[in-house]
Design a protein around this motif. Structure first.
Motif, PDB file in Angstrom:
ATOM      1  N   LEU A 213       0.821  -1.210   0.000  1.00 25.02           N
ATOM      2  CA  LEU A 213       0.000   0.000   0.000  1.00 25.02           C
ATOM      3  C   LEU A 213       0.855   1.260   0.000  1.00 25.02           C
ATOM      4  N   ASP A 214       1.982   1.242   0.694  1.00 29.55           N
ATOM      5  CA  ASP A 214       2.895   2.398   0.678  1.00 29.55           C
ATOM      6  C   ASP A 214       3.439   2.631  -0.720  1.00 29.55           C
ATOM      7  N   HIS A 215       3.761   1.552  -1.417  1.00 27.21           N
ATOM      8  CA  HIS A 215       4.258   1.665  -2.787  1.00 27.21           C
ATOM      9  C   HIS A 215       3.188   2.270  -3.696  1.00 27.21           C
ATOM     10  N   VAL A 216       1.966   1.788  -3.575  1.00 30.03           N
ATOM     11  CA  VAL A 216       0.870   2.308  -4.398  1.00 30.03           C
ATOM     12  C   VAL A 216       0.601   3.776  -4.063  1.00 30.03           C
ATOM     13  N   LYS A 217       0.630   4.104  -2.763  1.00 27.04           N
ATOM     14  CA  LYS A 217       0.390   5.490  -2.356  1.00 27.04           C
ATOM     15  C   LYS A 217       1.455   6.424  -2.939  1.00 27.04           C
ATOM     16  N   ALA A 218       2.718   6.013  -2.879  1.00 30.47           N
ATOM     17  CA  ALA A 218       3.792   6.851  -3.419  1.00 30.47           C
ATOM     18  C   ALA A 218       3.611   7.076  -4.922  1.00 30.47           C
ATOM     19  N   ALA A 219       3.258   6.011  -5.645  1.00 30.82           N
ATOM     20  CA  ALA A 219       3.046   6.147  -7.091  1.00 30.82           C
ATOM     21  C   ALA A 219       1.852   7.059  -7.376  1.00 30.82           C
ATOM     22  N   ALA A 220       0.804   6.930  -6.582  1.00 29.52           N
ATOM     23  CA  ALA A 220      -0.394   7.745  -6.803  1.00 29.52           C
ATOM     24  C   ALA A 220      -0.126   9.221  -6.514  1.00 29.52           C
ATOM     25  N   ILE A 230      -4.498  11.143   0.898  1.00 28.66           N
ATOM     26  CA  ILE A 230      -4.539   9.693   1.098  1.00 28.66           C
ATOM     27  C   ILE A 230      -4.223   9.411   2.559  1.00 28.66           C
ATOM     28  N   VAL A 231      -5.202   8.872   3.273  1.00 29.12           N
ATOM     29  CA  VAL A 231      -5.094   8.635   4.711  1.00 29.12           C
ATOM     30  C   VAL A 231      -4.900   7.142   4.962  1.00 29.12           C
ATOM     31  N   GLU A 232      -4.009   6.806   5.885  1.00 31.28           N
ATOM     32  CA  GLU A 232      -3.729   5.412   6.215  1.00 31.28           C
ATOM     33  C   GLU A 232      -4.312   5.068   7.586  1.00 31.28           C
ATOM     34  N   GLY A 269     -11.346  16.097  -1.351  1.00 35.72           N
ATOM     35  CA  GLY A 269     -11.207  14.707  -1.772  1.00 35.72           C
ATOM     36  C   GLY A 269     -10.277  13.918  -0.863  1.00 35.72           C
ATOM     37  N   GLU A 270     -10.700  12.716  -0.497  1.00 38.26           N
ATOM     38  CA  GLU A 270      -9.900  11.898   0.409  1.00 38.26           C
ATOM     39  C   GLU A 270     -10.046  10.423   0.064  1.00 38.26           C
ATOM     40  N   ILE A 271      -8.930   9.725   0.070  1.00 36.54           N
ATOM     41  CA  ILE A 271      -8.899   8.273  -0.089  1.00 36.54           C
ATOM     42  C   ILE A 271      -8.347   7.683   1.201  1.00 36.54           C
ATOM     43  N   ARG A 272      -9.049   6.696   1.761  1.00 35.05           N
ATOM     44  CA  ARG A 272      -8.573   6.040   2.982  1.00 35.05           C
ATOM     45  C   ARG A 272      -8.199   4.595   2.669  1.00 35.05           C
ATOM     46  N   ASP A 302     -13.300   6.017  -0.674  1.00 34.78           N
ATOM     47  CA  ASP A 302     -13.228   7.370  -1.234  1.00 34.78           C
ATOM     48  C   ASP A 302     -14.513   8.111  -0.913  1.00 34.78           C
ATOM     49  N   ASN A 303     -14.448   9.443  -0.909  1.00 34.01           N
ATOM     50  CA  ASN A 303     -15.627  10.255  -0.633  1.00 34.01           C
ATOM     51  C   ASN A 303     -16.171  10.889  -1.903  1.00 34.01           C
ATOM     52  N   GLY A 304     -16.069  10.150  -3.002  1.00 29.79           N
ATOM     53  CA  GLY A 304     -16.598  10.619  -4.270  1.00 29.79           C
ATOM     54  C   GLY A 304     -18.111  10.515  -4.328  1.00 29.79           C
TER      55      GLY A 304
END
Length: 381
Positions: A213-220, A230-232, A269-272, A302-304
């Protein structure tokens, strides 16, 4: 001879028996009070035995709930009644609480009714997962056919267009380039579909999901999700997941990308990204006596604006998309990968709460040997 409980009473034995059941069981007296409850009922109603004993059934379900009407019907007719797929969602019980209800009168206690509740959520998830896998298999056959029947003719069309480009006028050259570009786009689509035709066993290892998940978050954060928070919310004690790391990266990359696109340009906008341990979820493997354990839960919130209601049941089907230029293969591939790992994926969405994709996966237990598909395999001595 009647067995006794730890307190030496038949009542203690009855309570021990009830507590072994994996479904909530309660007894409602003639005034609607919850006079008996097993351990699962305490979890289901999110209240301890002392609080339940002071509570009435209407305190937990909304006014006019079919559960209350069912209790009254059983009490009046003094016959057992079963109801299936009953929605008892409420602020106290939580949203989307769908249950099967088995209600029966208690002959020894006038006016009392016993209720056994069986949650439908997990059963429905498994049913839908089987549909997702069937849809993925249909794409598998289509991909194999397309690779042979379409890619070869397309290469000829592209080659002919490139030759024509040098023999036509500048005005017509734009048309030959359009042919080439559209041909390349179709080939790229077929290449994506070919992933579905790969039926080789997944190579697995113990994987730290938080590193994935850290890898995906960094790429995103360096690309499509620059403006999205992006909240963990991780469980640091979580064991390793028994999976293929690269495929997990692809799964969560697709889910996070979808979440970012759903949020769009919203300033808030927030992704958890959440991880948790959920013991007790076990599935039967068709054709065997094995039981599959899926204790690891990974979620992308997500809060979309949410997914349209008519699309939710088919969101993992191939070629289903709400994007103007989407292919509809991203979530189908996610479902295929999760299914190949023996896991389950589910989507919950509403306009008010946004969307959450929930994945349940098997864990790795090194001390007991390999934990393949959630089934412990003892190491040979």
């Amino acid at each position: 001879m009647t067995a006794k409980g730890s307190d030496g009473s038949d009542a203690g034995t009855a309570q021990l028996l009830l507590n072994t059941l994996r479904h909530p069981v309660v007894m409602i007296d003639i005034d609607g009070f919850i006079v008996q409850a097993n351990a699962e009922a305490e979890d289901f109603f999110r209240s301890g035995a002392a609080i339940l004993a002071r509570s009435r059934l209407p305190d937990f379900v909304p006014f006019g709930s079919p559960l209350i009407a069912l209790v009254e019907q059983v009490r009046a007719q003094r016959v057992a009644i079963n109801e299936y797929r009953v929605d008892i969602s409420s602020p106290r019980l939580g949203p989307e609480r769908m249950v099967d209800i088995h209600a029966a009168p208690v002959s020894e206690v006038p006016g009392a009714v016993a209720l056994l509740l069986q949650e439908r959520s997990m059963a429905d998830k498994i049913d839908r997962q089987m549909v997702h896998r069937g849809a993925a298999r249909s794409v598998t056959g289509l991909a194999a056919m397309l690779a042979h029947e379409i890619k070869n003719p397309l290469s000829g069309i592209r080659g002919a267009a490139q030759l024509l480009e040098h023999a036509v006028t500048d005005e017509d050259r734009a048309l030959t380039r359009l042919i080439t570009e559209e041909t390349d786009r179709i080939v790229a689509l077929v290449d994506r579909m070919e992933v579905f035709s790969d039926e080789r066993p997944v190579e697995r290892d113990p994987v730290n999901i938080h590193l994935v998940l850290d890898h995906v978050k960094a790429a995103a954060k360096n690309g499509f999700a620059r403006k999205v928070a992006i909240v963990e919310e991780y469980d640091p004690s979580l064991p390793a997941v028994w999976a293929n790391r690269d495929q997990l990266v692809q799964v969560f990359f697709n889910l996070v990308k979808n979440a970012a696109e759903a949020i769009g340009d919203r300033e808030d906008g927030e992704i958890r990204l959440t991880t948790a341990f959920r013991p007790g979820i076990r599935l039967s493997v068709p054709g065997t006596d094995d039981r599959v354990a899926l204790p690891l839960e990974f979620c992308v919130h997500d809060n979309g604006p949410g997914i349209p209601e008519d699309m939710r049941p088919i969101i993992f089907d191939p070629f289903v998309t709400s994007k103007q230029n989407g292919s509809g293969l991203g979530l189908a591939l996610v479902a295929k990968i999760v299914g190949a790992h023996g896991g389950v994926i589910e989507c919950e969405s509403s306009g008010q709460r946004g969307t959450v994709f929930r994945i349940l996966m098997p864990a790795w237990r090194e001390a007991r040997g390999r934990f393949a598909y959630g089934r412990e395999e003892e190491t040979a001595s």
